[in-house]
Enzyme design. Structure first.
Site, PDB file in Angstrom:
ATOM      1  N   LYS A 170       0.865  -1.192   0.000  1.00 13.11           N
ATOM      2  CA  LYS A 170       0.000   0.000   0.000  1.00 13.11           C
ATOM      3  C   LYS A 170       0.895   1.234   0.000  1.00 13.11           C
ATOM      4  O   LYS A 170       1.444   1.618   1.016  1.00 13.11           O
ATOM      5  CB  LYS A 170      -0.879  -0.015   1.268  1.00 13.11           C
ATOM      6  CG  LYS A 170      -2.203   0.662   1.132  1.00 13.11           C
ATOM      7  CD  LYS A 170      -2.265   2.149   1.096  1.00 13.11           C
ATOM      8  CE  LYS A 170      -1.864   3.088   2.142  1.00 13.11           C
ATOM      9  NZ  LYS A 170      -1.738   4.468   1.597  1.00 13.11           N
ATOM     10  N   GLY A 223       6.523   5.873   8.094  1.00 13.76           N
ATOM     11  CA  GLY A 223       5.641   7.031   8.022  1.00 13.76           C
ATOM     12  C   GLY A 223       5.733   7.832   9.306  1.00 13.76           C
ATOM     13  O   GLY A 223       6.759   7.812  10.002  1.00 13.76           O
ATOM     14  N   SER A 224       4.657   8.523   9.641  1.00 15.12           N
ATOM     15  CA  SER A 224       4.710   9.441  10.767  1.00 15.12           C
ATOM     16  C   SER A 224       4.522   8.709  12.099  1.00 15.12           C
ATOM     17  O   SER A 224       4.003   7.586  12.145  1.00 15.12           O
ATOM     18  CB  SER A 224       3.628  10.508  10.597  1.00 15.12           C
ATOM     19  OG  SER A 224       2.373   9.871  10.536  1.00 15.12           O
ATOM     20  N   GLY A 228       2.125   5.457  13.047  1.00 14.63           N
ATOM     21  CA  GLY A 228       2.885   4.287  13.497  1.00 14.63           C
ATOM     22  C   GLY A 228       2.407   3.784  14.851  1.00 14.63           C
ATOM     23  O   GLY A 228       2.223   2.573  15.054  1.00 14.63           O
ATOM     24  N   GLU A 245       9.239   2.415  11.054  1.00 14.36           N
ATOM     25  CA  GLU A 245      10.249   3.467  10.894  1.00 14.36           C
ATOM     26  C   GLU A 245       9.497   4.784  10.841  1.00 14.36           C
ATOM     27  O   GLU A 245       8.662   4.975   9.956  1.00 14.36           O
ATOM     28  CB  GLU A 245      11.064   3.262   9.614  1.00 14.36           C
ATOM     29  CG  GLU A 245      12.021   2.095   9.676  1.00 14.36           C
ATOM     30  CD  GLU A 245      13.054   2.215  10.777  1.00 14.36           C
ATOM     31  OE1 GLU A 245      13.308   3.329  11.263  1.00 14.36           O
ATOM     32  OE2 GLU A 245      13.594   1.174  11.179  1.00 14.36           O
ATOM     33  N   CYS A 279      13.506  11.598   6.589  1.00  6.82           N
ATOM     34  CA  CYS A 279      13.443  11.279   8.015  1.00  6.82           C
ATOM     35  C   CYS A 279      14.813  11.409   8.657  1.00  6.82           C
ATOM     36  O   CYS A 279      14.932  11.595   9.857  1.00  6.82           O
ATOM     37  CB  CYS A 279      12.896   9.874   8.208  1.00  6.82           C
ATOM     38  SG  CYS A 279      13.737   8.687   7.175  1.00  6.82           S
ATOM     39  N   GLN A 326       1.658  20.058   3.231  1.00  7.34           N
ATOM     40  CA  GLN A 326       2.994  20.065   3.842  1.00  7.34           C
ATOM     41  C   GLN A 326       3.579  21.478   3.837  1.00  7.34           C
ATOM     42  O   GLN A 326       4.226  21.887   4.794  1.00  7.34           O
ATOM     43  CB  GLN A 326       3.914  19.087   3.104  1.00  7.34           C
ATOM     44  CG  GLN A 326       5.309  18.974   3.714  1.00  7.34           C
ATOM     45  CD  GLN A 326       5.316  18.408   5.128  1.00  7.34           C
ATOM     46  OE1 GLN A 326       4.709  17.381   5.389  1.00  7.34           O
ATOM     47  NE2 GLN A 326       5.973  19.098   6.055  1.00  7.34           N
ATOM     48  N   GLU A 381       9.283  17.314  14.572  1.00 10.79           N
ATOM     49  CA  GLU A 381       9.725  17.145  13.197  1.00 10.79           C
ATOM     50  C   GLU A 381       8.913  18.065  12.278  1.00 10.79           C
ATOM     51  O   GLU A 381       7.688  18.055  12.314  1.00 10.79           O
ATOM     52  CB  GLU A 381       9.510  15.694  12.767  1.00 10.79           C
ATOM     53  CG  GLU A 381       9.997  15.426  11.362  1.00 10.79           C
ATOM     54  CD  GLU A 381       9.735  13.995  10.916  1.00 10.79           C
ATOM     55  OE1 GLU A 381       8.601  13.538  11.022  1.00 10.79           O
ATOM     56  OE2 GLU A 381      10.693  13.344  10.468  1.00 10.79           O
TER      57      GLU A 381
HETATM   58  P1  NAD Z   1       1.906   9.015   7.148  1.00 11.42           P
HETATM   59  O1  NAD Z   1       2.037   8.372   8.481  1.00 11.42           O
HETATM   60  O2  NAD Z   1       0.867  10.049   6.963  1.00 11.42           O
HETATM   61  O3  NAD Z   1       1.611   7.916   6.035  1.00 11.42           O
HETATM   62  C1  NAD Z   1       2.464   6.810   5.857  1.00 11.42           C
HETATM   63  C2  NAD Z   1       1.648   5.683   5.226  1.00 11.42           C
HETATM   64  O4  NAD Z   1       0.691   5.221   6.180  1.00 11.42           O
HETATM   65  C3  NAD Z   1       0.861   6.116   3.993  1.00 11.42           C
HETATM   66  O5  NAD Z   1       0.876   5.082   3.027  1.00 11.42           O
HETATM   67  C4  NAD Z   1      -0.539   6.301   4.553  1.00 11.42           C
HETATM   68  O6  NAD Z   1      -1.541   6.149   3.587  1.00 11.42           O
HETATM   69  C5  NAD Z   1      -0.598   5.183   5.579  1.00 11.42           C
HETATM   70  N1  NAD Z   1      -1.613   5.370   6.618  1.00 11.42           N
HETATM   71  C6  NAD Z   1      -2.155   6.522   7.069  1.00 11.42           C
HETATM   72  N2  NAD Z   1      -3.092   6.258   8.014  1.00 11.42           N
HETATM   73  C7  NAD Z   1      -3.129   4.913   8.175  1.00 11.42           C
HETATM   74  C8  NAD Z   1      -3.880   4.028   9.007  1.00 11.42           C
HETATM   75  N3  NAD Z   1      -4.788   4.482   9.873  1.00 11.42           N
HETATM   76  N4  NAD Z   1      -3.632   2.710   8.913  1.00 11.42           N
HETATM   77  C9  NAD Z   1      -2.709   2.218   8.060  1.00 11.42           C
HETATM   78  N5  NAD Z   1      -1.991   3.002   7.224  1.00 11.42           N
HETATM   79  C10 NAD Z   1      -2.186   4.344   7.290  1.00 11.42           C
HETATM   80  O7  NAD Z   1       3.359   9.565   6.762  1.00 11.42           O
HETATM   81  P2  NAD Z   1       3.766  10.411   5.461  1.00 11.42           P
HETATM   82  O8  NAD Z   1       3.255  11.805   5.648  1.00 11.42           O
HETATM   83  O9  NAD Z   1       3.435   9.676   4.211  1.00 11.42           O
HETATM   84  O10 NAD Z   1       5.360  10.405   5.574  1.00 11.42           O
HETATM   85  C11 NAD Z   1       6.064  11.344   6.321  1.00 11.42           C
HETATM   86  C12 NAD Z   1       6.576  10.734   7.603  1.00 11.42           C
HETATM   87  O11 NAD Z   1       7.325   9.558   7.305  1.00 11.42           O
HETATM   88  C13 NAD Z   1       7.527  11.618   8.359  1.00 11.42           C
HETATM   89  O12 NAD Z   1       7.178  11.644   9.728  1.00 11.42           O
HETATM   90  C14 NAD Z   1       8.891  10.953   8.185  1.00 11.42           C
HETATM   91  O13 NAD Z   1       9.813  11.178   9.203  1.00 11.42           O
HETATM   92  C15 NAD Z   1       8.507   9.526   8.075  1.00 11.42           C
HETATM   93  N6  NAD Z   1       9.554   8.769   7.393  1.00 11.42           N
HETATM   94  C16 NAD Z   1      10.332   7.961   8.150  1.00 11.42           C
HETATM   95  C17 NAD Z   1      11.350   7.227   7.572  1.00 11.42           C
HETATM   96  C18 NAD Z   1      12.195   6.317   8.411  1.00 11.42           C
HETATM   97  O14 NAD Z   1      12.776   5.412   7.859  1.00 11.42           O
HETATM   98  N7  NAD Z   1      12.280   6.511   9.702  1.00 11.42           N
HETATM   99  C19 NAD Z   1      11.568   7.317   6.201  1.00 11.42           C
HETATM  100  C20 NAD Z   1      10.754   8.157   5.447  1.00 11.42           C
HETATM  101  C21 NAD Z   1       9.735   8.881   6.064  1.00 11.42           C
END
Ligand code: NAD
Length: 479
Positions: A170, A223-224, A228, A245, A279, A326, A381
């Site tokens: 996804k 993701g965020s 997470g 992550e 990130c 953003q 962040e």
């Molecule tokens: P996000 O958490 O909004 O989304 C990440 C993914 O999760 C997307 O595919 C989204 O559709 C999905 N998602 C959202 N709600 C969900 C739910 N309720 N259940 C399951 N899946 C769901 O993050 P984003 O805005 O896409 O990315 C930015 C964030 O990602 C930043 O905080 C950044 O630090 C982090 N990031 C971390 C790393 C790492 O390796 N630590 C790498 C890249 C980005």
């Protein structure tokens, strides 16, 4: 419309969304399917049905699939890099580099499929042998963010398949183009139907359906922090394995003895390249007294030279912010820093058009000075081209500020002192430590991940990826 890929077939979504170019919002890249929860479940059906066959495939079969995907990514990196730059907004060289990285990741895990070794030990009891082997965990749900639209999917999909799992992928809502292109390559790679499935759509719908499905044995998420943590609770409740992550607030310490050019290069590259949307971006620059003013002057001089423009134009150093939402967040943090008394040393202005008049989400990189570690700009962040300089008395104070954060992904230092470099490597509270190299930018054959609020679960990448994507079996045999 570009469709979802379920059970070896291309399937239209319940609806569709347009993929918009952030460098030129009049440019629509295409319409992409949006799955609903029922389609996500049918992708899990397909992955569950394919697990028996793929989990018993030979290492040679897995090698051939992954190697083929890697070769095609490397061959098409310019074309796919252009698509990536167009939908995400990182510069063309960065985007081509990312596609190349995805190719290397597939090649690496092609080799790992052949090297999935176990252990044989004598038992503590006479006449018994003990074998320790790794087996795939089952159907895995892979949920990815928008900032690395092909590298992060690659470093989850490749190990998942290499160790014999079947996949439901996804991608993030904002970047379906790169995900679809990768799925299209996988659809021709020789995998059995259902071993790999793509479901594009909303996190709260499609992602949630994967997280809640009892047949999904593990979720690998990037993701965020908020998403997470929510996902972790759901996985714990039903006993699923998870790997998260998440965010960062990465420090980079600059000591008096640093090589000024090295320090400035590392800081500018870490904080602002890829529009600060990494990130591992260094957003807290912690600088000791003796070099502070020279360092700030040199960073500002470098920022003045950077060209903020269309991601796909030659000579662009920094592309646009990924979307309007953003950009709004970035501007709110800039306003909050000003209202808390930080001094804006450079940038921070949004401009709605590039030099050719194309409408996009452009933002000059923002550098704040006169900040301290308790300001919001130091704690949270931003995920944009925004960094702040914090003055420190000496190395000890700089280290303590660097570690004073809820996050722990990457932590950098610029120094020519072996003593401080060695001490920092040991005492930085982060999963990755960078000495005289940018905090962002990592190798693909070694573990990636963080500590504290940044990560949960086993590391990604390199052979350590096996810890998440396999489960261990201990077998005792008396002949
Ligand atoms: P996000 O958490 O909004 O989304 C990440 C993914 O999760 C997307 O595919 C989204 O559709 C999905 N998602 C959202 N709600 C969900 C739910 N309720 N259940 C399951 N899946 C769901 O993050 P984003 O805005 O896409 O990315 C930015 C964030 O990602 C930043 O905080 C950044 O630090 C982090 N990031 C971390 C790393 C790492 O390796 N630590 C790498 C890249 C980005």
């Amino acid at each position: 419309m570009k469709s979802n890929f379920i059970g070896g077939a291309w399937v239209d979504g319940a609806s569709a969304v347009d993929n918009i170019n952030p460098s030129d919002t009049q440019d629509v890249i295409g319409a992409y399917a949006q799955a609903d929860a029922a389609q996500a479940r049918s992708a899990v059906d397909a992955a569950a049905a394919a697990f028996g066959q793929w989990s018993l495939s030979t290492p040679q079969q897995r090698f051939e699939v992954l190697d083929k995907v890697g070769s095609e990514l490397l061959l098409r990196k310019e074309e796919l890099g252009d698509l990536l730059a167009r939908e995400e907004g990182k510069t063309l060289p960065e985007a081509i580099g990312e596609v190349g990285r995805a190719g290397q990741v597939f090649k690496f895990f092609a080799g790992e499929a052949l090297r999935c070794a176990g252990e044989v030990l004598p038992s503590v009891r006479p006449g018994i042998g003990v074998e320790i082997t790794r087996e795939p965990i089952g159907v895995v749900g892979l949920i990815t963010p928008w900032n690395f639209p092909i590298a992060i999917p690659a470093w989850k999909i490749a190990p998942a398949l290499a160790y014999g799992n079947t996949v439901v992928f996804k991608p993030a809502e904002l970047v379906p183009g790169s995900a679809w292109a990768l799925a299209e390559i996988l659809s021709r790679s020789g995998l059995p139907a259902g071993a790999f499935n793509l479901v594009m759509g909303r996190g709260a719908v499609v992602g949630q359906a994967l997280v809640e499905d009892p047949r999904v044995a593990g979720i690998s998420f990037t993701g965020s922090v908020g998403t997470g943590q929510q996902l972790a609770r759901a996985c714990v409740a039903r006993g699923a394995k998870f790997q998260l992550e998440m965010g960062g607030k990465n420090p980079m310490v600059v000591l008096d003895d640093a090589d000024l050019d090295v320090a400035v290069n590392c800081a500018v590259q870490s904080a602002f390249f890829s529009t600060g949307q990494r990130c591992t971006a260094a957003s807290r620059l912690i600088v000791t007294e003796g070099i502070h003013d020279r360092f700030v002057d040199a960073v500002v001089a470098r920022l003045r030279q950077l060209r903020i423009a269309n991601a796909r134009s030659a000579g662009t150093d920094i592309g646009p912010v990924v979307d309007e939402r953003q950009l709004g967040i970035d501007l709110q943090y800039i306003a909050a820093a000003k209202s808390e008394g930080a001094h804006l040393a450079f940038g921070g202005e949004a401009f709605g058009h590039d030099a050719q008049g194309h409408p996009g989400f452009y933002l000059q990189p923002a550098l704040f000075t006169g900040t301290h570690n308790n300001m919001r700009i130091s704690r949270e962040e931003v995920f944009g081209p925004v960094a702040n300089v914090i003055r420190a008395r000496d190395y000890e104070e700089a280290l303590s500020i660097a570690n004073d954060t809820p996050f722990g992904l990457s932590s950098g230092i610029a120094t020519t002192s072996l003593k401080y470099a060695t001490h920092y490597k040991r005492h930085a509270q982060a999963g990755m430590v960078m000495v005289n190299v940018p905090t962002a930018g990592v190798d693909y054959h070694v573990p990636f991940g963080g500590r504290k609020g940044s990560s949960m679960g086993p590391r990604e990448q390199g052979r350590h990826a096996a810890e998440f994507f396999t489960t261990i079996k201990t077998a005792y045999t008396a002949p």
